[in-house]
Enzyme design. Structure first.
Site, PDB file in Angstrom:
ATOM      1  N   HIS A  59       0.907  -1.212  -0.134  1.00 18.82           N
ATOM      2  CA  HIS A  59       0.003   0.097  -0.181  1.00 18.82           C
ATOM      3  C   HIS A  59       0.803   1.176   0.024  1.00 18.82           C
ATOM      4  CE1 HIS A  59       0.318  -0.101   4.600  1.00 18.82           C
ATOM      5  NE2 HIS A  59       0.317   1.353   4.377  1.00 18.82           N
ATOM      6  N   ASP A 103       0.009  -7.739   1.727  1.00 13.85           N
ATOM      7  CA  ASP A 103       0.434  -6.305   1.839  1.00 13.85           C
ATOM      8  C   ASP A 103       1.988  -6.281   1.765  1.00 13.85           C
ATOM      9  OD1 ASP A 103       0.580  -3.572   1.692  1.00 13.85           O
ATOM     10  OD2 ASP A 103      -0.259  -3.189   3.887  1.00 13.85           O
ATOM     11  N   SER A 195       4.037   2.924   8.256  1.00  6.78           N
ATOM     12  CA  SER A 195       3.598   1.829   7.258  1.00  6.78           C
ATOM     13  C   SER A 195       4.763   1.077   6.452  1.00  6.78           C
ATOM     14  CB  SER A 195       2.715   2.256   6.428  1.00  6.78           C
ATOM     15  OG  SER A 195       1.575   2.571   6.818  1.00  6.78           O
TER      16      SER A 195
END
Length: 241
Positions: A59, A103, A195
């Site tokens: 992502h 992911d 992230s």
């Protein structure tokens, strides 16, 4: 549905605002595999897994980016940094932006990183870590602290939670390529923090920071891409380039 969309997009949209809560400043260069992904600004973390390759979250994808290695204070040039551009950015072919499954992505560097005391690779897993294994997640940002050291790399020690606890926290949302880590009572969390950044257990990269609900909230631990399940794709992809 609105809250679900918010949960799933939190890491992807607000990566530059991510922060570790309840952690501490990492010992300088103790997480020498940690990298910053940069596109004119820091937007995600990642992990150096060889002199040529970085693992991050799918992502966090941008077609072109710059990798900053050897960082501690992200806004100060300390003389230990290496800045290397990407030659390829490759998302897992089964990544889903709907439920953030698989992911993970790989970044091929245009030139090999120079491995030294400030920059070195972290090992990929050959097996999954057991429940309750203590791990370290790292990233930049700590704006919920009265002392804002967010420009210095932050660390947090946290345990891997059982699949049952993870699934109970996020009913119907946890896949086989995800795991939860943290504290069900709340108070400490990666908060997607950064992230794409690493979860390292006993010197092995077991997780990639992926998503979660809120930040350090009770019964809502952080959710991470499960590298041991995805490592076959990682190794095959690195071998094919």
């Amino acid at each position: 549905m609105k809250s679900l969309i918010f949960v799933l997009l939190l890491g992807a949209v607000f990566a530059e605002e991510d922060k570790i809560v309840g952690g501490y400043e990492c010992t300088r260069h103790s997480q020498a595999h940690q990298v910053s992904l940069n596109s004119g600004y820091h937007f995600c973390g990642g992990s150096l897994v060889s002199k040529d390759w970085v693992v991050s979250a799918a992502h966090c994808y941008k077609s072109v980016l710059r990798v900053r290695l050897g960082e501690h204070h992200i806004r100060v040039n300390e003389g230990t940094e290496q800045f290397i551009s990407s030659s390829s950015v490759i998302r897992h072919p089964n990544y889903s932006s709907y439920n953030i499954d698989n992911d993970i992505m790989l970044i091929k560097l245009t030139e090999p990183a120079t491995l030294n005391q400030y920059v070195h690779a972290v090992a990929l897993p050959t097996e999954c870590a057991a429940d309750a294994t203590m791990c370290t997640v790292s990233g930049w940002g700590n704006t919920m602290s009265s002392v804002d050291d967010g420009d210095k790399l932050q660390c947090l020690n946290l345990p891997i939670l059982s699949h049952a606890d993870c699934a109970n926290s996020y009913p119907g949302m946890i896949t086989q390529s995800m795991f939860c880590a943290g504290y069900l009572e709340g108070g400490k969390d990666s908060c997607q923090g950064d992230s794409g950044g690493p979860v390292v257990c006993n010197g092995v990269l077991q997780g990639v920071v992926s998503w979660g609900y809120g930040c350090a909230e009770r019964d809502n631990p952080g959710v991470y891409a499960k590298v041991c399940v995805l490592s076959g794709w990682v190794r095959d992809t690195m071998a094919s380039y």
